[in-house]
Design a protein around this motif. Structure first.
Motif, PDB file in Angstrom:
ATOM      1  N   THR A  62       0.807  -1.228   0.000  1.00  0.00           N
ATOM      2  CA  THR A  62       0.000   0.000   0.000  1.00  0.00           C
ATOM      3  C   THR A  62       0.839   1.279   0.000  1.00  0.00           C
ATOM      4  O   THR A  62       0.272   2.370   0.040  1.00  0.00           O
ATOM      5  N   THR A  78      -5.948  -9.520  -0.342  1.00  0.00           N
ATOM      6  CA  THR A  78      -6.564  -8.269  -0.756  1.00  0.00           C
ATOM      7  C   THR A  78      -5.561  -7.568  -1.649  1.00  0.00           C
ATOM      8  O   THR A  78      -4.558  -7.033  -1.181  1.00  0.00           O
ATOM      9  N   THR A  80      -3.827  -4.873  -3.861  1.00  0.00           N
ATOM     10  CA  THR A  80      -3.782  -3.413  -3.774  1.00  0.00           C
ATOM     11  C   THR A  80      -2.718  -2.787  -4.667  1.00  0.00           C
ATOM     12  O   THR A  80      -2.593  -1.564  -4.712  1.00  0.00           O
ATOM     13  N   HIS A 140      -3.948   0.637  -5.753  1.00  0.00           N
ATOM     14  CA  HIS A 140      -5.384   0.857  -5.945  1.00  0.00           C
ATOM     15  C   HIS A 140      -6.157   0.429  -4.712  1.00  0.00           C
ATOM     16  O   HIS A 140      -5.613  -0.218  -3.809  1.00  0.00           O
ATOM     17  N   THR A 141      -7.422   0.775  -4.679  1.00  0.00           N
ATOM     18  CA  THR A 141      -8.309   0.333  -3.608  1.00  0.00           C
ATOM     19  C   THR A 141      -8.302  -1.186  -3.572  1.00  0.00           C
ATOM     20  O   THR A 141      -8.332  -1.846  -4.616  1.00  0.00           O
TER      21      THR A 141
END
Length: 126
Positions: free
Chosen positions: A36, A85, A87, A106-107
């Motif tokens: 992130t 997840t 990202t 990204h989200t």
């Protein structure tokens, strides 16, 4: 008279074509991950890679010499990277020590077998 130098349209197209298609350091792979950190020009790899390197989708990259951009696409399929997840993603070449062309953050997308992720890497050039 102005002093300076510019890269012409034909020169720009040549550079991008060589970078993606014509040299031993062809950029034809992508990776995705869970990092992130904000992308910076000094990045050399993904923060936390969990998938790849995998080839771009068939038919990519494309070169649009009218809109002055390249587009590459990569797919994280139903059986890939599940439980993560996602990202981040990046484009790489196939050298023994891969070079990362670009990195995006990204989200988060919660990856399961019911989710297919399509990454589009589009680079305008001037």
């Amino acid at each position: 008279m102005a002093v300076g130098m510019v890269i012409t349209n034909d020169g720009r197209n040549l550079i991008l074509n060589r970078a993606y298609l014509r040299t031993q350091t062809v950029i034809n792979r992508f990776r995705s991950g869970t990092g992130t950190d904000t992308p910076v020009v000094g990045d050399t790899t993904l923060q936390t890679s969990v998938f790849g390197p995998t080839a771009f989708s068939s038919g990519y990259p494309t070169f649009d010499t009218v809109a002055n951009r390249t587009t590459a696409r990569g797919v994280v399929g139903s059986g890939d990277a599940n439980g993560n997840t996602l990202t981040e993603a990046g484009e790489f070449n196939l050298d023994a020590s891969p070079i990362m062309l670009s990195r995006m953050v990204h989200t988060g997308v919660s990856k399961t077998s019911a989710v297919i992720v399509l990454y589009t890497f589009r680079h305008p050039y001037v």
